[in-house]
Design a protein around this motif. Structure first.
Motif, PDB file in Angstrom:
ATOM      1  N   CYS A  95       0.826  -1.217   0.000  1.00 49.33           N
ATOM      2  CA  CYS A  95       0.000   0.000   0.000  1.00 49.33           C
ATOM      3  C   CYS A  95       0.860   1.266   0.000  1.00 49.33           C
ATOM      4  O   CYS A  95       0.531   2.256  -0.654  1.00 49.33           O
ATOM      5  N   MET A  96       1.960   1.236   0.742  1.00 49.36           N
ATOM      6  CA  MET A  96       2.880   2.378   0.751  1.00 49.36           C
ATOM      7  C   MET A  96       3.361   2.687  -0.658  1.00 49.36           C
ATOM      8  O   MET A  96       3.369   3.844  -1.091  1.00 49.36           O
ATOM      9  N   ARG A  97       3.762   1.637  -1.364  1.00 45.64           N
ATOM     10  CA  ARG A  97       4.380   1.848  -2.675  1.00 45.64           C
ATOM     11  C   ARG A  97       3.361   2.098  -3.768  1.00 45.64           C
ATOM     12  O   ARG A  97       3.694   2.643  -4.809  1.00 45.64           O
ATOM     13  N   HIS A  98       2.129   1.647  -3.563  1.00 42.50           N
ATOM     14  CA  HIS A  98       1.140   1.738  -4.642  1.00 42.50           C
ATOM     15  C   HIS A  98      -0.168   2.314  -4.124  1.00 42.50           C
ATOM     16  O   HIS A  98      -1.107   1.566  -3.825  1.00 42.50           O
ATOM     17  N   PRO A  99      -0.236   3.636  -4.062  1.00 41.95           N
ATOM     18  CA  PRO A  99      -1.438   4.309  -3.534  1.00 41.95           C
ATOM     19  C   PRO A  99      -2.709   3.895  -4.263  1.00 41.95           C
ATOM     20  O   PRO A  99      -3.787   3.819  -3.657  1.00 41.95           O
ATOM     21  N   ARG A 100      -2.606   3.592  -5.546  1.00 38.67           N
ATOM     22  CA  ARG A 100      -3.808   3.196  -6.280  1.00 38.67           C
ATOM     23  C   ARG A 100      -4.313   1.833  -5.806  1.00 38.67           C
ATOM     24  O   ARG A 100      -5.506   1.558  -5.858  1.00 38.67           O
ATOM     25  N   LEU A 101      -3.390   0.998  -5.355  1.00 40.81           N
ATOM     26  CA  LEU A 101      -3.836  -0.282  -4.801  1.00 40.81           C
ATOM     27  C   LEU A 101      -4.482  -0.065  -3.426  1.00 40.81           C
ATOM     28  O   LEU A 101      -5.487  -0.709  -3.096  1.00 40.81           O
ATOM     29  N   THR A 102      -3.919   0.845  -2.654  1.00 40.76           N
ATOM     30  CA  THR A 102      -4.580   1.224  -1.395  1.00 40.76           C
ATOM     31  C   THR A 102      -6.019   1.627  -1.682  1.00 40.76           C
ATOM     32  O   THR A 102      -6.961   1.139  -1.049  1.00 40.76           O
ATOM     33  N   ALA A 103      -6.164   2.511  -2.672  1.00 40.13           N
ATOM     34  CA  ALA A 103      -7.494   2.985  -3.026  1.00 40.13           C
ATOM     35  C   ALA A 103      -8.390   1.822  -3.448  1.00 40.13           C
ATOM     36  O   ALA A 103      -9.571   1.769  -3.095  1.00 40.13           O
ATOM     37  N   ALA A 104      -7.812   0.879  -4.191  1.00 37.16           N
ATOM     38  CA  ALA A 104      -8.609  -0.260  -4.661  1.00 37.16           C
ATOM     39  C   ALA A 104      -9.073  -1.125  -3.494  1.00 37.16           C
ATOM     40  O   ALA A 104     -10.230  -1.555  -3.444  1.00 37.16           O
ATOM     41  N   PHE A 105      -8.169  -1.373  -2.550  1.00 33.56           N
ATOM     42  CA  PHE A 105      -8.562  -2.167  -1.377  1.00 33.56           C
ATOM     43  C   PHE A 105      -9.601  -1.421  -0.547  1.00 33.56           C
ATOM     44  O   PHE A 105     -10.568  -2.004  -0.081  1.00 33.56           O
ATOM     45  N   TRP A 106      -9.395  -0.145  -0.391  1.00 33.11           N
ATOM     46  CA  TRP A 106     -10.370   0.659   0.353  1.00 33.11           C
ATOM     47  C   TRP A 106     -11.730   0.551  -0.335  1.00 33.11           C
ATOM     48  O   TRP A 106     -12.756   0.285   0.286  1.00 33.11           O
ATOM     49  N   ARG A 107     -11.695   0.748  -1.662  1.00 32.41           N
ATOM     50  CA  ARG A 107     -12.929   0.651  -2.418  1.00 32.41           C
ATOM     51  C   ARG A 107     -13.625  -0.680  -2.189  1.00 32.41           C
ATOM     52  O   ARG A 107     -14.845  -0.743  -2.000  1.00 32.41           O
ATOM     53  N   GLU A 108     -12.841  -1.753  -2.198  1.00 30.70           N
ATOM     54  CA  GLU A 108     -13.404  -3.075  -1.942  1.00 30.70           C
ATOM     55  C   GLU A 108     -14.161  -3.119  -0.619  1.00 30.70           C
ATOM     56  O   GLU A 108     -15.261  -3.667  -0.528  1.00 30.70           O
ATOM     57  N   THR A 109     -13.537  -2.551   0.413  1.00 29.74           N
ATOM     58  CA  THR A 109     -14.191  -2.583   1.728  1.00 29.74           C
ATOM     59  C   THR A 109     -15.447  -1.712   1.729  1.00 29.74           C
ATOM     60  O   THR A 109     -16.395  -1.983   2.463  1.00 29.74           O
ATOM     61  N   LEU A 110     -15.460  -0.693   0.889  1.00 31.15           N
ATOM     62  CA  LEU A 110     -16.655   0.152   0.799  1.00 31.15           C
ATOM     63  C   LEU A 110     -17.803  -0.588   0.132  1.00 31.15           C
ATOM     64  O   LEU A 110     -18.962  -0.472   0.537  1.00 31.15           O
ATOM     65  N   VAL A 111     -17.471  -1.334  -0.911  1.00 33.21           N
ATOM     66  CA  VAL A 111     -18.501  -2.141  -1.568  1.00 33.21           C
ATOM     67  C   VAL A 111     -19.034  -3.185  -0.591  1.00 33.21           C
ATOM     68  O   VAL A 111     -20.242  -3.424  -0.500  1.00 33.21           O
ATOM     69  N   GLU A 112     -18.128  -3.774   0.166  1.00 31.62           N
ATOM     70  CA  GLU A 112     -18.544  -4.719   1.196  1.00 31.62           C
ATOM     71  C   GLU A 112     -19.545  -4.049   2.148  1.00 31.62           C
ATOM     72  O   GLU A 112     -20.582  -4.621   2.488  1.00 31.62           O
ATOM     73  N   GLY A 113     -19.224  -2.833   2.565  1.00 36.44           N
ATOM     74  CA  GLY A 113     -20.134  -2.096   3.441  1.00 36.44           C
ATOM     75  C   GLY A 113     -21.488  -1.885   2.789  1.00 36.44           C
ATOM     76  O   GLY A 113     -22.531  -2.009   3.434  1.00 36.44           O
ATOM     77  N   ALA A 114     -21.477  -1.590   1.493  1.00 37.71           N
ATOM     78  CA  ALA A 114     -22.735  -1.383   0.762  1.00 37.71           C
ATOM     79  C   ALA A 114     -23.565  -2.661   0.771  1.00 37.71           C
ATOM     80  O   ALA A 114     -24.798  -2.616   0.878  1.00 37.71           O
ATOM     81  N   ILE A 115     -22.899  -3.792   0.666  1.00 38.15           N
ATOM     82  CA  ILE A 115     -23.612  -5.066   0.694  1.00 38.15           C
ATOM     83  C   ILE A 115     -24.226  -5.306   2.074  1.00 38.15           C
ATOM     84  O   ILE A 115     -25.367  -5.739   2.189  1.00 38.15           O
ATOM     85  N   PHE A 116     -23.481  -4.974   3.118  1.00 41.95           N
ATOM     86  CA  PHE A 116     -24.034  -5.108   4.465  1.00 41.95           C
ATOM     87  C   PHE A 116     -25.293  -4.257   4.616  1.00 41.95           C
ATOM     88  O   PHE A 116     -26.286  -4.707   5.186  1.00 41.95           O
ATOM     89  N   ARG A 117     -25.232  -3.037   4.101  1.00 49.15           N
ATOM     90  CA  ARG A 117     -26.415  -2.174   4.183  1.00 49.15           C
ATOM     91  C   ARG A 117     -27.611  -2.831   3.506  1.00 49.15           C
ATOM     92  O   ARG A 117     -28.713  -2.839   4.029  1.00 49.15           O
ATOM     93  N   GLU A 118     -27.372  -3.361   2.318  1.00 47.43           N
ATOM     94  CA  GLU A 118     -28.472  -4.004   1.598  1.00 47.43           C
ATOM     95  C   GLU A 118     -28.995  -5.200   2.389  1.00 47.43           C
ATOM     96  O   GLU A 118     -30.194  -5.479   2.361  1.00 47.43           O
ATOM     97  N   TRP A 119     -28.119  -5.882   3.084  1.00 46.00           N
ATOM     98  CA  TRP A 119     -28.567  -7.021   3.894  1.00 46.00           C
ATOM     99  C   TRP A 119     -29.433  -6.548   5.053  1.00 46.00           C
ATOM    100  O   TRP A 119     -30.403  -7.209   5.421  1.00 46.00           O
TER     101      TRP A 119
END
Lengths: 249, 249
Positions: free
Chosen positions: A122-146
């Motif tokens: 994540c330190m070396r690749h900020p875009r991957l940090t963003a991608a992982f963060w995004r993943e967790t956000l989508v996960e959160g969206a799924i929890f909301r729908e549940w």
DNA sequence: CGTTTGGTTGAAATGTGTCAAACTTTGTGG
DNA sequence: CCACAAAGTTTGACACATTTCAACCAAACG
């Protein structure tokens, strides 16, 4: 030719991330270079438990797992089904104590990655940090729908909604065909995911079969009429935040 | 002396972030320097709506808001109560389309921050990126607990659990005293959050009052016996991922 | 082939929803 | 400060979705 394990099209983690952003060669290689400790875990084993303080996270490479929580009096609620490409406990990178357990629903192939390696990545690749963060956000969206699904839909549409979600998610990672998908989820597990009793799951599934909405036998789910199932489940894939290309159904 | 609006102890956003990591002077200043467009929004107004593609996020500075979703046939499910310091739509930084709406439960003071400004902040201050990410992960943990609560607890313990959560969260941001807290949530809103009918909320609250678990009148919630309420709600604050210092009750 | 796991069934019990009305509190304008 | 409207709460009777319990059946497995 690279060994299969590191070919990006066979690495579900890379595949998943590529589905949400276009990786540079550099980034892809950094992902493939991640030191992963592989493990084959048989069915019905907890991978991590509530209260754990893991020093590594993991990616599901194949098989089905689920994330669940328990009430004080021992009732289980499944809060997520995890499939190939998912990194269901990546949050332990930021939150030291796990507030859930994860268990296998089938034999699984799991790739463990130390938090240290993930931090470096994540330190070396900020875009991957963003991608992982995004993943967790989508996960959160799924929890909301549940929460919505369990709180405001009756058992029949609730089940229909879950089946829609599973099919779409499996399709995204290439685990569905035009008829349906493999779905190794028992009625007990459906019950724990939907917040209803096993008996009622059974009755609802029979009704759905009788209505011609699904064919569900063993580990196989076929969906003869997607549109009708979609309507029955009041399903709108918006909350999955797919990219447009990932056509729905 | 700085104007009140930029004094960090009066800025709920800074206060919230300081509760999860020790900010350097540099980081604190960067937060205080964030260009924020203030707005006073009256009760019952949607701030954002499902389907929106916001170009800015916002922080709740005072007042109560809630995040909710609707079923196709118009039933509402509240999935989160947002209080001072919360940034309930910060996910729009990564996910372009909103999958939920946010409305005010009371008159609110809101600070809008453009995504551009947030991006700049995150670029320059990786620890703040991590802090925001962490926040969204805790939010996800709360959603999971809500799935459990709605899915596996009956109305009475479900309500008790929610009240426990609200009290603890309000305490963390300094909005609770030793007797209880202000809680401007109507029975209709409780119903939409718990996935039950208004009538049933009313009956459950009366039962809880009769049992001496709560005193709830108007916008004020008092909790005479925290330990009993905790047990009734099967409440364990682990999932809130508080830092140890933030003593529970 | 027996054993286990998962699925199916029926009857009775119950938590919760619905409906419709009345009541109480809060806020507002005259 | 009263009168009124609006918002929020309370009540009872009845309907119904879902649970519980207990038994039985079917398929998978070693």
């Amino acid at each position: 030719m690279l060994p299969a394990a590191s070919r990006s099209d066979f690495n579900p983690l890379v595949r998943k991330l590529e589905s949400i952003l276009s990786l540079t060669d550099d980034e892809r290689q950094a992902l493939l270079d991640l030191p992963m400790q592989m493990a084959l875990i048989k069915e019905g084993q907890d991978i991590v438990r509530e209260g754990d303080r893991p020093s590594r996270s993991f990616a599901v490479l194949s098989g089905f797992t689920c994330t669940y929580k328990m009430t004080g009096d021992g009732r289980r609620q499944i809060v997520k089904f995890c499939i190939a490409g998912d990194t269901p406990d990546i949050q332990s990178l930021h939150l030291t104590v796990l507030d859930f357990s994860i268990t296998t629903l089938t034999p699984c192939s799991i790739g463990f990655i130390t938090h240290e390696a993930l931090w470096n990545l994540c330190m070396r690749h900020p875009r991957l940090t963003a991608a992982f963060w995004r993943e967790t956000l989508v996960e959160g969206a799924i929890f909301r729908e549940w929460v919505l699904n369990v709180g405001r839909r009756e058992a029949y549409p609730r089940m229909a909604h879950l089946l829609c979600e599973m099919l779409v998610r499996l399709r995204v990672v290439g685990l569905a065909d035009d008829r349906g998908c493999g779905l190794p989820i028992t009625q007990v597990e459906f019950a724990d995911a939907l917040g209803v009793s096993t008996v009622h799951v059974n009755r609802v599934l029979q009704e759905m079969r009788a209505d011609g909405l699904i064919e569900l036998k063993g580990d196989r789910l076929n969906i003869p009429d997607w549109e009708r199932l979609r309507q029955a489940g009041d399903f709108d894939p918006l909350y999955l935040h797919l990219r447009n290309e990932q056509a729905v159904a």
